[in-house]
Enzyme design. Structure first.
Site, PDB file in Angstrom:
ATOM      1  N   GLY A 263      45.182   7.979  30.428  1.00 28.13           N
ATOM      2  CA  GLY A 263      44.859   9.052  29.485  1.00 28.13           C
ATOM      3  C   GLY A 263      45.754  10.250  29.743  1.00 28.13           C
ATOM      4  O   GLY A 263      46.001  10.620  30.899  1.00 28.13           O
TER       5      GLY A 263
ATOM      6  N   ALA B 254      43.004  16.674  30.704  1.00 29.28           N
ATOM      7  CA  ALA B 254      42.693  16.304  32.083  1.00 29.28           C
ATOM      8  C   ALA B 254      43.763  15.374  32.650  1.00 29.28           C
ATOM      9  O   ALA B 254      44.306  15.628  33.730  1.00 29.28           O
ATOM     10  CB  ALA B 254      41.311  15.645  32.151  1.00 29.28           C
ATOM     11  N   GLY B 255      44.089  14.323  31.922  1.00 26.92           N
ATOM     12  CA  GLY B 255      45.053  13.347  32.426  1.00 26.92           C
ATOM     13  C   GLY B 255      46.460  13.905  32.491  1.00 26.92           C
ATOM     14  O   GLY B 255      47.184  13.688  33.470  1.00 26.92           O
TER      15      GLY B 255
ATOM     16  N   HIS C  19      27.942  18.764  16.783  1.00 26.39           N
ATOM     17  CA  HIS C  19      28.513  20.078  16.494  1.00 26.39           C
ATOM     18  C   HIS C  19      28.013  20.588  15.143  1.00 26.39           C
ATOM     19  O   HIS C  19      28.061  19.869  14.157  1.00 26.39           O
ATOM     20  CB  HIS C  19      30.039  19.974  16.489  1.00 26.39           C
ATOM     21  CG  HIS C  19      30.725  21.281  16.588  1.00 26.39           C
ATOM     22  ND1 HIS C  19      30.670  22.221  15.592  1.00 26.39           N
ATOM     23  CD2 HIS C  19      31.470  21.833  17.573  1.00 26.39           C
ATOM     24  CE1 HIS C  19      31.358  23.284  15.969  1.00 26.39           C
ATOM     25  NE2 HIS C  19      31.853  23.075  17.160  1.00 26.39           N
TER      26      HIS C  19
ATOM     27  N   ARG D  25      25.412  25.178  20.414  1.00 26.76           N
ATOM     28  CA  ARG D  25      25.618  24.173  19.376  1.00 26.76           C
ATOM     29  C   ARG D  25      24.381  23.328  19.105  1.00 26.76           C
ATOM     30  O   ARG D  25      24.060  23.034  17.956  1.00 26.76           O
ATOM     31  CB  ARG D  25      26.768  23.252  19.795  1.00 26.76           C
ATOM     32  CG  ARG D  25      28.073  23.997  19.806  1.00 26.76           C
ATOM     33  CD  ARG D  25      29.209  23.172  20.329  1.00 26.76           C
ATOM     34  NE  ARG D  25      30.447  23.935  20.181  1.00 26.76           N
ATOM     35  CZ  ARG D  25      31.627  23.539  20.610  1.00 26.76           C
ATOM     36  NH1 ARG D  25      31.745  22.387  21.235  1.00 26.76           N
ATOM     37  NH2 ARG D  25      32.692  24.280  20.422  1.00 26.76           N
TER      38      ARG D  25
ATOM     39  N   HIS E  34      30.412  15.205  18.150  1.00 33.10           N
ATOM     40  CA  HIS E  34      31.647  15.883  18.516  1.00 33.10           C
ATOM     41  C   HIS E  34      32.094  15.592  19.942  1.00 33.10           C
ATOM     42  O   HIS E  34      33.281  15.453  20.218  1.00 33.10           O
ATOM     43  CB  HIS E  34      31.426  17.388  18.333  1.00 33.10           C
ATOM     44  CG  HIS E  34      32.605  18.222  18.675  1.00 33.10           C
ATOM     45  ND1 HIS E  34      33.837  18.008  18.113  1.00 33.10           N
ATOM     46  CD2 HIS E  34      32.763  19.269  19.523  1.00 33.10           C
ATOM     47  CE1 HIS E  34      34.693  18.909  18.586  1.00 33.10           C
ATOM     48  NE2 HIS E  34      34.073  19.669  19.457  1.00 33.10           N
TER      49      HIS E  34
END
Lengths: 671, 254
Positions: free
Chosen positions: A41, A45-46, A267, A338, A430
C-alpha cells in the site's frame, strides 16, 4: 488474563513515547542495508513508511495495485489534517487534541496511542511544509486553519479541498527520491494475495502481477500492511473502486486478529444516490459544515412542494426551516461529529422530511455564509454602501476560494449550482475505524507483521473525527513505524537474507493458485458485481446506520447464502494468466463475503451503542440526552479482537480491556 | 429528474495485450440514463457483455471522483471527452444524445504503450518524477517550525495550482507531438515558486527534462491543446516558467 498484550510503556502518558523511544533497540546503519522490509500500500501511511524506512537505510519493496503509488485513495481526502499547533491561539494543545480524539471516538480507543498521535501531529505539518506541500496561507504568508466537527478550536490545516492529494504527493515525492536512489523497489499493478509466515514470523507475501497474471514470491524480515479500510464491503461507499480488505483479511487468516470490524464511519455529507447503476458515492468535505447550514423544511406540506418542484428551497422563509443540528445540539451546531450528524439526518428523513424524490436527502445551505463573507469583504474593500447584489457577488468569490473545487465537483455530478441553491446531501459509508489489531508498536498478533493507517484499528475508537485520518496515516508512517520496527529488526541482524524457496512459501503460493483456479473454474452465470451489490445491500440495510439483533442475525444468514452462491455460480470471463479486472474483483469480493459475516457477528455481540455503531436496543430513555446513543462501559469497555478459526462465523473473541487513566469516562454530549 | 434512456453505438479500441495488434469494434448499448457517469455507462456495457458471454472491455479507473488520475480514455478524439475541467469518471452522459455514436480509444503516445484495450502504461511519468520531482529532506521530527518558512500568498496559491496536477496524461494525449511539457512543468513550477524548492531548482529542472526526453515524449510547439484538455486547468504559464528555469539552469550550472 487476555492473550493480547498492548505493550503500552510505563510512566505518565506525556512521557510514554519519549521514554519508549529512548529505550528502543536500534539497528546500526551498516546492518540496515542487510534488512528487507515489505510495505504493501502506498497511501499516506504506506508511502510515508516506505520513504522513511528507505531513508533510514533499510531495503524496501513497496507494492500498489494501482499503476502508480500516487493514486492510492488517500489522494481523495478533501478537507484537511489536524495538528495541535495552536497557531490560532484559541486554546489548542496536545492534551486537547488527545481529549477530543478520545471523546470523539466515544471512549473506545487506546489512550496511549491517541496521546502519541496528538504528540507527533505538529511535526507532521513541519515535515510536509519542508517537503513543499502547498498548504493554504494567509496574506501574511503564514499557514491558515479551519474547524472540523467535534471540536471547538481551529486546528485543521488544508490545501483547498485537495488536502489528501497534496499530502500524498508529498509522501510520493519522498518515495520518488528513494526509488531514484534504488533504495525502494516499487511494484506497481501488483496485488498482495497472501502473507507468508515462517516459524511464527511474517517473512513475506505472495502477489499477483496484475498485467501478466504471474504469481510472485517476495521475502522480507518484516511486512507492513498499509492497505486502507474495508468500506467497500457495502459496495457503495466513498472509497475508490479498488479499495479492498484482501491484504488485511489474508493476514487475518494467517493469524492477525481483526479488531472491532463493526466500527464504520457513515459520513453525513455525501451526494445522494441517483440510480441502480451507481458505482460509488461522492463525499462533500466536512469542511463545508464550517460555512454550510443543514436543514429540512419544518412542515410536511413544504417537503411535498419541494420534492415536486412547486417551490424552490430558497423560497422557504427562515421560520419554515428546521436547522435540526442547531436545534438539537446548540453547543456544536452544524459541527457535531460525523456519527451524530449522520443519525440526525437519517432521523429527519425516516420521519418523512427528506427533500428529494427518494426521500433520502437534506439541504446543506451556503446562503448565510455567502452573505456574511460578502459583507466582510465589502468592509475590507471600503465599500460601505455596497448593494445586496454586490455583497452576494463578493461572498461567492470568498466561498469559491475556500471550496471552489468541491462546488464544481457537485455541479458536475448533479447539474445543480450550489452557489444558487442548497446542496442536497445524505450520509454514506466513508471510513472504517476497525481493522487489524495492533499493539503500541503497531505490530499485529503475527510477529513481524505491522499494520498502519486505516488498516489498523488503533486510534479512532468507535468514531473518527474529521481531518484525523490524514494525521494518523502520516504519524504512523513518518514518525511511529520507523522507530518501532527498528526495535523488532534489531534482533534480525544475524538472520541473513530470507529465502523464498521454503515449504512455507510453497504452501502459500499453492493456496493462492488453487483459489484462483477454483474461481476461474466455477464458470457460472452471475457477474462479480451482481454478488457485490447484493452483499452491499444486506450490509447497508442491516449493518448500516442503525442496527438491531434481529437484523444482524438475518444479515449473517443472508451473507452466508450469498457466499455459497458466489462459489457456485460466479462467472469470470477471460483467463487467469492475463490482465483480468474481473478476476481481481472476484478475489476481493470473495474476502468481503467473509469479512461481512464477521462484521455482523461483531455488531451483534456489541449490544451497546458507541460512536458509529448504533444499536437500537441501547438508547437513552429519558433526561436531556433522550434518544441519543447509550454506551455501556460496564460490559463493553474493550476492544473486540477476533481470531480466525477457519470460518468467520466461528471466530474466537479476545478482549483488550481499555483503561482510561487520563480522561474521565463520560457520556459524550454535544448539546 | 427525467428518466430519458439513451441508446448508443460505441466504437471501442480492442487490443488483447501489448504485443498484439488492436482494432476498433462497434457495439450497441441500451438503457443509458443521462445521470450516469461515463464510466458507469461502461459498467452497464460490461455487465451486458459478461451476461452475453463476451469479454468485457478493460479500462483504468479507481477513485471515480476526479482526483486519482487513474482514468483516461480518448472520447470522440478528446482526452476525458467533450466536457471541460473534468476527468472521464466525472463526465456525465447528459453530455450525449440518444442515438449518438461514441468513439473510445486509449490515450495514444509512444511513451504510453497499451497494456490491454483502453489501459495504457504511464510509468514513464513516474520515472520523470524519480529524476527530480522532490525536495531532498529526510523525515525528521526536527525540521523547522512550519511558520518559519513564510510564503507569499500569491506564490503559495500559484504553487498549489500547479500541484493539483493529477498525472493522468491528458496533456500528452491531447498534444499532436505527445509532449509531456505541461505535466513536467507543473512539478517544476510548484517547487520553483516555493522557497523550500529553490535550493535544488537547477538540478531538478535539468534532470526532469532529461528524463522526459529519454522516455520518448515529443517536443512542445506551443499549440496549447494540453491546457484546454487538462481536467485540472493547469496553466501554460507553467511551461513558460519551466523554459525560463531550464535556460537559467543550463547557462549557470557549473
Amino acid at each position: 488474563m487476555s492473550v493480547l498484550d498492548a505493550k503500552v510503556p510505563e510512566g505518565p502518558i506525556k512521557d510514554k513515547w519519549t521514554n519508549h523511544k529512548n529505550k528502543i533497540n536500534l539497528v546500526n546503519p551498516a546492518n540496515k542495508r542487510l534488512i528487507d522490509v515489505i510495505v504493501v500500500g502506498t497511501g499516506l501511511a504506506g508511502g510515508s513508511a516506505a520513504a522513511s524506512l528507505a531513508e533510514l537505510g533499510y531495503k524496501v519493496k513497496a507494492f500498489a495495485f494501482q499503476d502508480s503509488p500516487r493514486r492510492a485513495h488517500s489522494i481523495a481526502a478533501q478537507g484537511g489534517i489536524n495538528a495541535a499547533k495552536n497557531y490560532q491561539n484559541d486554546g489548542d494543545s496536545i492534551y486537547r487534541l488527545f481529549y477530543d480524539t478520545v471523546k470523539g471516538g466515544d471512549y473506545r480507543g487506546r489512550e496511549s496511542n491517541v496521546y502519541r498521535l496528538a504528540e507527533v501531529s505538529a511535526n507532521i505539518i513541519d515535515q510536509c511544509v519542508a517537503q513543499g506541500v502547498p498548504f493554504a496561507r494567509e496574506y501574511g504568508g503564514l499557514l491558515d486553519n479551519r474547524s472540523f466537527g467535534g471540536v471547538l478550536v481551529s486546528r485543521t490545516f488544508y490545501a483547498k479541498g485537495q488536502t489528501g492529494q497534496q499530502l500524498l504527493l508529498g509522501a510520493y515525492s519522498a518515495m520518488n527520491r528513494q526509488i531514484g536512489k534504488g533504495k525502494i523497489e516499487m511494484y506497481n499493478r501488483h496485488e498482495m494475495l497472501d502473507l507468508v509466515v515462517v516459524n511464527g514470523k511474517a517473512r513475506g507475501i505472495i502477489v499477483r502481477n496484475l498485467i501478466t497474471g504471474a504469481i510472485e514470491r517476495h521475502a522480507a524480515h518484516a511486512v507492513v500492511l498499509a492497505t486502507g479500510g474495508y468500506g467497500n464491503v457495502f459496495f457503495l461507499s466513498t472509497n475508490a473502486m479498488g479499495s479492498n480488505v484482501t491484504a488485511a483479511w489474508r493476514a487475518h487468516r494467517r493469524g492477525a486478529y481483526f479488531a472491532n470490524p463493526c466500527y464504520t464511519q457513515i459520513h453525513p455529507t455525501c451526494i445522494p444516490r441517483s440510480g441502480d447503476y451507481q458505482s460509488k458515492l461522492t463525499l462533500m468535505s466536512e469542511s463545508l459544515r464550517n460555512d454550510g447550514r443543514i436543514w429540512v423544511p419544518k412542515n410536511k406540506e413544504d417537503v411535498e412542494k419541494i420534492r415536486s418542484g412547486q417551490i424552490k428551497p430558497r423560497d422557504l422563509s427562515e421560520e419554515d426551516r428546521d436547522y435540526y443540528l442547531e436545534r438539537r445540539y446548540p453547543a456544536f451546531g452544524n459541527l457535531v461529529p460525523r456519527d451524530v450528524a449522520s443519525r440526525a439526518a437519517k432521523e429527519r428523513c425516516d420521519a418523512g422530511y427528506g427533500v428529494n424524490q427518494t426521500g433520502e436527502a437534506v439541504f446543506l445551505d451556503f446562503s448565510s455564509a455567502i452573505e456574511r463573507y460578502g459583507k466582510e469583504q465589502a468592509n475590507v474593500l471600503g465599500e460601505k454602501d455596497a448593494s445586496h447584489d454586490r455583497i452576494i457577488a463578493l461572498g461567492k468569490e470568498v466561498i469559491a476560494n475556500k471550496y471552489g473545487n468541491l462546488f464544481q465537483m457537485y455541479e458536475k455530478i448533479t447539474a445543480d449550482n450550489p452557489y444558487e441553491t442548497p446542496m442536497k446531501i445524505y450520509p454514506a459509508v466513508h471510513y472504517t475505524m476497525g481493522g487489524l489489531w495492533v499493539d503500541y508498536n503497531l505490530m499485529t498478533t503475527v510477529p513481524g507483521c505491522y499494520a498502519a493507517g486505516e488498516a489498523n484499528f488503533s486510534d479512532h475508537g468507535a468514531n473518527r473525527l474529521g481531518a484525523s485520518a490524514l494525521m494518523q496515516g502520516l504519524a504512523d508512517g513518518y514518525f511511529v513505524l520507523p522507530y518501532t520496527i527498528g526495535d523488532y529488526l534489531a534482533d534480525e541482524i544475524r538472520t541473513g537474507a530470507i529465502s523464498t524457496e521454503t515449504p512455507e512459501f510453497d504452501e502459500a503460493e499453492k493456496a493462492v493458485k488453487d483459489r484462483i483456479n477454483e474461481l476461474m473454474s466455477i464458470k457460472g452465470s452471475q457477474s462479480v458485481d451482481s454478488f457485490h451489490k447484493r452483499l452491499g445491500k444486506v450490509m447497508w440495510d442491516k449493518c448500516g446506520m442503525s442496527r438491531n439483533a434481529n437484523g444482524l442475525e438475518e444479515a449473517i444468514k443472508e451473507i452466508r447464502q450469498i457466499r455459497e452462491e458466489f462459489w457456485k455460480d460466479l462467472r469470470i470471463p477471460g483467463k487467469a494468466n492475463e490482465f483480468n479486472p474481473e478476476l481481481e474483483k472476484a478475489m476481493r469480493v470473495a474476502d468481503f463475503l467473509e469479512l461481512g459475516e464477521l462484521f455482523a457477528k461483531d455488531a451483534l455481540h456489541r449490544n451497546e451503542s458507541c460512536g458509529g455503531h448504533f444499536r437500537e436496543e441501547s438508547v437513552e430513555e429519558s433526561g436531556e440526552q433522550q434518544g441519543e446513543a447509550k454506551r455501556d462501559d460496564e460490559n463493553f469497555k474493550y476492544v473486540a479482537a477476533w481470531e480466525w478459526t477457519g470460518d468467520p462465523g466461528e471466530a474466537n473473541l479476545h478482549k483488550e480491556d481499555l483503561v482510561f487513566e487520563n480522561i474521565e469516562l463520560k457520556q459524550r454530549s454535544y448539546k | 429528474m427525467s428518466d430519458k434512456l439513451m441508446k448508443l453505438t460505441l466504437k471501442i479500441w480492442r487490443q488483447k495485450d501489448a504485443d498484439s495488434p488492436g482494432k476498433m469494434e462497434s457495439y450497441q448499448v441500451e438503457g443509458i440514463s443521462e445521470h450516469m457517469s461515463f464510466l458507469e455507462m461502461l459498467d452497464v456495457f460490461n455487465e451486458q457483455q459478461i451476461n452475453q458471454g463476451n469479454e468485457p472491455v478493460a479500462f483504468d479507473h479507481d477513485c471515480r471522483e476526479g482526483i486519482c488520475g487513474m482514468c483516461s480514455l480518448q472520447i470522440n478524439g478528446e482526452p476525458h471527452g467533450p466536457d471541460r475541467g473534468v476527468t472521464t469518471c466525472q463526465l456525465h452522459m447528459r453530455m450525449f444524445n440518444d442515438g449518438d455514436t461514441i468513439t473510445i480509444e486509449p490515450f495514444r503516445a509512444k511513451a504510453f504503450p497499451v497494456i490491454k484495450d483502453l489501459v495504457v502504461d504511464r510509468t514513464s511519468f513516474d520515472r520523470i518524477q524519480h529524476a527530480g520531482g522532490f525536495i531532498s529532506v529526510n523525515t525528521s521530527g526536527n525540521t523547522q517550525d512550519a511558520n518559519n518558512i513564510p510564503v507569499e500568498k500569491e506564490n503559495a496559491d500559484k504553487a498549489f495550482d500547479a500541484a493539483t496536477c493529477i498525472g493522468c496524461g491528458a496533456c500528452v494525449a491531447a498534444c499532436k507531438n505527445a509532449s509531456a511539457m505541461l505535466f513536467v512543468s507543473a512539478k517544476v513550477s510548484q517547487f520553483a515558486l516555493l522557497p523550500q524548492g529553490k535550493i535544488e531548482a537547477k538540478d531538478r529542472v535539468l534532470n526532469m527534462v532529461h528524463q522526459m526526453d529519454e522516455e520518448g515524449f515529443g517536443n512542445c510547439s506551443n499549440t496549447g491543446a494540453c491546457e484546454v484538455e487538462c481536467p485540472k486547468g493547469i496553466s501554460l504559464e507553467n511551461i513558460a516558467r519551466m523554459n525560463r528555469e531550464y535556460l537559467k539552469a543550463s547557462l549557470t550550472k557549473e
